[in-house]
Every structure is written in structure tokens, then in C-alpha cells.
Design an enzyme around this catalytic site. Structure first.
Site, PDB file in Angstrom:
ATOM      1  N   HIS A  45      31.886  40.745  -8.564  1.00  0.00           N
ATOM      2  CA  HIS A  45      30.958  40.125  -9.506  1.00  0.00           C
ATOM      3  C   HIS A  45      31.456  40.468 -10.918  1.00  0.00           C
ATOM      4  CE1 HIS A  45      27.099  39.657 -11.667  1.00  0.00           C
ATOM      5  NE2 HIS A  45      26.614  39.073 -10.589  1.00  0.00           N
ATOM      6  N   ASP A  61      29.619  49.056  -5.668  1.00  0.00           N
ATOM      7  CA  ASP A  61      28.542  48.176  -6.121  1.00  0.00           C
ATOM      8  C   ASP A  61      27.779  47.712  -4.877  1.00  0.00           C
ATOM      9  OD1 ASP A  61      27.017  45.981  -6.757  1.00  0.00           O
ATOM     10  OD2 ASP A  61      28.599  44.917  -7.839  1.00  0.00           O
ATOM     11  N   GLN A 118      24.527  43.811  -3.406  1.00  0.00           N
ATOM     12  CA  GLN A 118      24.386  42.764  -2.394  1.00  0.00           C
ATOM     13  C   GLN A 118      24.248  43.357  -0.991  1.00  0.00           C
ATOM     14  OE1 GLN A 118      23.396  39.223  -2.022  1.00  0.00           O
ATOM     15  NE2 GLN A 118      24.356  39.647  -3.988  1.00  0.00           N
ATOM     16  N   LYS A 123      16.976  42.531  -5.969  1.00  0.00           N
ATOM     17  CA  LYS A 123      17.571  41.969  -4.745  1.00  0.00           C
ATOM     18  C   LYS A 123      17.019  42.653  -3.498  1.00  0.00           C
ATOM     19  CE  LYS A 123      21.556  40.283  -7.133  1.00  0.00           C
ATOM     20  NZ  LYS A 123      22.975  40.354  -7.435  1.00  0.00           N
ATOM     21  N   CYS A 130      28.960  34.163 -10.734  1.00  0.00           N
ATOM     22  CA  CYS A 130      29.434  35.328 -11.490  1.00  0.00           C
ATOM     23  C   CYS A 130      30.657  35.945 -10.832  1.00  0.00           C
ATOM     24  CB  CYS A 130      28.355  36.394 -11.642  1.00  0.00           C
ATOM     25  SG  CYS A 130      26.905  35.838 -12.526  1.00  0.00           S
TER      26      CYS A 130
END
Ligand SMILES: *Cc1c(COP(=O)(O)O)cnc(C)c1O
Length: 404
Positions: free
Chosen positions: A121, A198, A201, A224, A362
């Protein structure tokens, strides 16, 4: 087993209509919806005990402080961090990554290497490019293949004693690929590099155990995870959080201030300058409770069923191509239909009540890799149904007939 019809009753927004059609919300990779249980926590906060934290002697302030700090502990236990002070509240993943990147400006030297994956991202690319500009460090990229998987043999070749830091997402938001983070972390540690994962997600589907992973930093966004926007988490190993300088200066993050010298507060407050998103932090804890009540493994198994069902039906549509066919992926389907711009499909789907994302998500480097301007992305959550997949498929067919 998930009782999806019962779960759907928890989400008031799922009852609404869009353009005269029942909403089919398939943009969960961009933001998840919020259950009534979490909305109630937000309303309760502002109705009963809204106050600034860590400062007041009065009852409301103490109640707000207790709820905020209890939420921090909930998050600590969810990710199995060793200490509550290794959990830093941020405004989201982007803020958390910028905090770490800023801190490394005082550690990196010219010629040091830092490594990103091709599947990132923008928020896990741009802060590091800015860091390279500031320090003279060099950014290396772990390449990907056509299936949307990282080429791990290349990763091992790129690692060297110059590598100081590796950052990679746990799950790609654009393609749904689940990356082999255990291998990434272990190989980086062997040569003494730190790793930031990260987890924005991944967190709605996979429970990360930061101690078992031995990861140095793990970051997520509340919105999220069935929580509100404007709140997120940075997990950092204590030794790293002590080493990194504060990101922002202000109230809350100091021990003592005079014009000659200021000393910083201890962890976690050193990284939490100013009045934080108190209500958001509390609500994020409630959102984790909600998801843990269902169980992340149950959630992931059900979403996988939706993924397989949708993939099979979409692939049956002529000229439809799915990008990202990794062996391990979450319930994200990025696709295009030959000769049609993704935006046009998205606009027609919206007219039919179906919310998907179109564009580069993104993650422009991934689109460049496939030489496409973008994709249509349908991303599923545990509150979606097979009937909704059927509506998606029928709507895509209709859009194709209108546009081709
Ligand atoms: C959503 C997302 C981000 C950015 O999160 P923000 O909440 O916008 O800060 C970063 N990385 C991944 C993989 C994401 O899915």
C-alpha cells in the site's frame, strides 16, 4: 459455523438501500462496517463519561482513563504483546508507519539499505521513500510474480549486512495475497535487520501473535476491524520503542518541561502527544471483543467459502480476468473485463446497489506491474452472504452487456 443472518442484524447500515436497491457492501478491504455493539460504546462514551484522560482528578476523567487503558490491555492480549506499554495508540496504520519511519531517521546512515515488498500500500512505501531522502539510505524492492506472490528467492538474495529494516504487509489490500511473514521475519533477523509488518488488511481475518512471530513492529487500523476511523495501533518491541525518539512533541508525551530542557514521558505516552482519540481507542477494544466473540478462525473460514464461491462464478464470465491468484489469499477479488474501464463497471454496480472499489487501491506499483490502470475490487466480510455474491455476479454480467 456462522449464523450470518443473525450477525447481519448487528449492522444497522446493512439494512439501508442505495439507489433504490438493497445495499450489497463489498468494499470491506477499504473500510469495514460497525456493529451496534460498537456504536453503543461510542454513544455511551459521549453520553456518560466524555473527559480528557491521564490528567483530571475528577470522576469522569478517571472513568475515561480507565476505559482507555483497559482497551489498551485488550489490544495487548489480542496480539499477545508482552506489555501494555508496547501498544501505542495512533490514528491508524499510516500514522503508525510514519512514526516508525521518522524514528529510524536517527538510526540509518547513508548507504544503509531498507527493503519493501512489491505488494505494498502507498502508506508502506512513501514514508520510507521520504526517510531515504532524509538519510541517504537506499530502498530495495522484493519483486512479485504474476500470481501476486512475492519471489522469496529474490528476497533472500537482496538481504545483506547493509539491510537495516524490512517492511511488508501481512496481507495485500489490492490482491488479498497472504505473505510468508514468518520466513520474511526470520531471514531478516538472521542478518540483524528489524521488521515492520503492516497488518491493516490481515487483522480482520488472521490473529497475529507478535511474540510468536518475534516481529519488531506490527501496525493495524481500527476502521478495518469493525471499529471507528481515526484510531489504530502500533505494536513495537520494548527495546525498539525505547530506542526510537518521539514522533511529535506536545502535551501528554512529556515528563517535565522547561525552556532549557524537556524530558519525555515513559512508554507508551512518549509516542502519544496531545489528546488522543479517546472514544476511538475505547471503541476499538469493543470491536475486537465483537470479532473475538465470533472468532477470527470462524470468520476466516466463512470468508474463504465466499471467496471460492465468488471466484468460480466470476471466472465463468467471458473476458473476465482475476488479478492475484496466490495459493493463500483472503477474500479479496481484483478483476477486470477486457476492453472495459474498471471505473465504468464500478459506477454501474453502484446503480445496482453494489459497493465495490475501483482504481489502483493505493497500490499503483502493483497496477504498473500488471500494466493496467486499476481493477474492480470486491472484498468480502463475515457479514456478507452467498446471495450477495449472486447479486454481484449478476450485476457484473449486466454491466458487461451494457458496456462491451
Ligand atoms: C488500509 C491499508 C493501509 C492504510 O490504512 P489507513 O487506515 O488508511 O492508515 C495500509 N496498508 C494496508 C495493507 C491497508 O489495507
Amino acid at each position: 459455523m456462522i449464523d450470518v443472518l443473525k450477525i447481519r442484524k448487528d449492522f444497522p447500515i446493512l439494512q439501508r438501500e442505495v439507489n433504490g436497491k438493497p445495499l450489497v457492501y463489498l468494499d470491506n478491504a477499504a473500510t469495514s462496517q460497525t456493529p451496534q455493539q460498537v456504536i453503543d460504546v461510542i454513544v455511551d462514551y459521549y453520553s456518560r463519561y466524555n473527559a480528557n484522560i491521564h490528567r483530571g482528578v475528577h470522576t469522569l476523567s478517571q472513568e475515561a482513563t480507565d476505559a482507555y487503558e483497559q482497551s489498551r490491555q485488550k489490544i495487548q492480549h489480542h496480539f499477545n504483546a508482552g506489555h501494555p506499554y508496547e501498544i501505542i495508540f495512533t490514528s491508524g496504520t499510516t500514522h503508525a508507519i510514519n512514526l516508525v519511519a521518522n524514528g529510524f531517521a536517527s538510526i540509518l546512515k547513508k548507504g544503509d539499505e531498507i527493503m519493501v515488498s512489491a505488494l505494498e500500500h502507498h502508506s508502506n512505501i512513501v514514508p520510507w521513500q521520504m526517510l531515504c531522502e532524509r538519510t541517504g539510505a537506499i530502498l530495495k524492492v522484493i519483486p512479485m510474480d504474476l500470481n501476486g506472490e512475492l519471489i522469496m528467492s529474490e528476497y533472500h538474495k537482496l538481504l545483506s549486512n547493509k539491510t537495516k529494516l524490512v517492511f511488508c504487509n501481512h496481507v495485500s489490500n489490492a490482491l488479498g495475497t497472504v505473505n510468508p511473514i514468518v520466513e520474511i521475519i526470520n531471514a531478516a533477523h538472521e542478518i540483524g535487520a528489524a521488521v515492520l509488518i503492516d497488518g491493516a488488511q490481515a487483522a480482520p481475518h488472521i490473529k497475529a501473535d507478535v511474540q510468536a512471530l518475534d516481529v519488531d513492529f506490527y501496525v493495524v487500523s481500527g476502521h478495518k476491524l469493525c471499529g471507528p476511523t481515526g484510531v489504530g495501533v502500533l505494536y513495537g518491541k520494548e527495546e525498539w520503542l525505547r530506542k526510537l525518539p518521539p514522533y511529535q512533541g506536545g502535551g501528554e508525551m512529556i515528563a517535565e518541561v522547561s525552556f532549557e530542557k524537556t524530558t519525555y514521558a515513559d512508554l507508551p505516552h512518549k509516542f502519544e502527544a496531545g489528546t488522543p482519540n479517546i472514544c476511538g481507542g475505547i471503541a476499538l477494544g469493543a470491536a475486537l471483543d465483537y470479532m473475538n466473540n465470533i472468532g477470527l478462525e470462524t470468520i476466516a473460514a466463512y470468508e474463504h467459502e465466499l471467496l471460492e464461491y465468488a471466484t468460480e462464478q466470476l471466472l465463468a464470465i467471458e473476458d473476465l480476468k482475476i488479478y492475484g491468484q496466490a495459493k493463500e489469499k483472503t477474500a479479496v477479488i481484483s478483476f477486470n473485463i477486457e476492453g472495459i474501464h474498471p471505473y465504468d463497471i464500478g459506477a454501474i454496480l453502484d446503480k445496482l446497489g453494489v459497493a465495490v472499489r475501483t482504481g489502483h487501491h493505493c497500490a499503483q506499483p502493483i497496477m504498473d506491474f500488471y500494466k493496467i490502470p486499476g481493477t474492480v475490487r470486491a472484498s468480502f466480510s463475515f457479514y456478507n452472504t452467498k446471495e450477495e455474491v449472486d447479486i454481484l455476479v449478476a450485476s457484473v454480467k449486466r454491466a458487461k452487456n451494457m458496456l462491451q
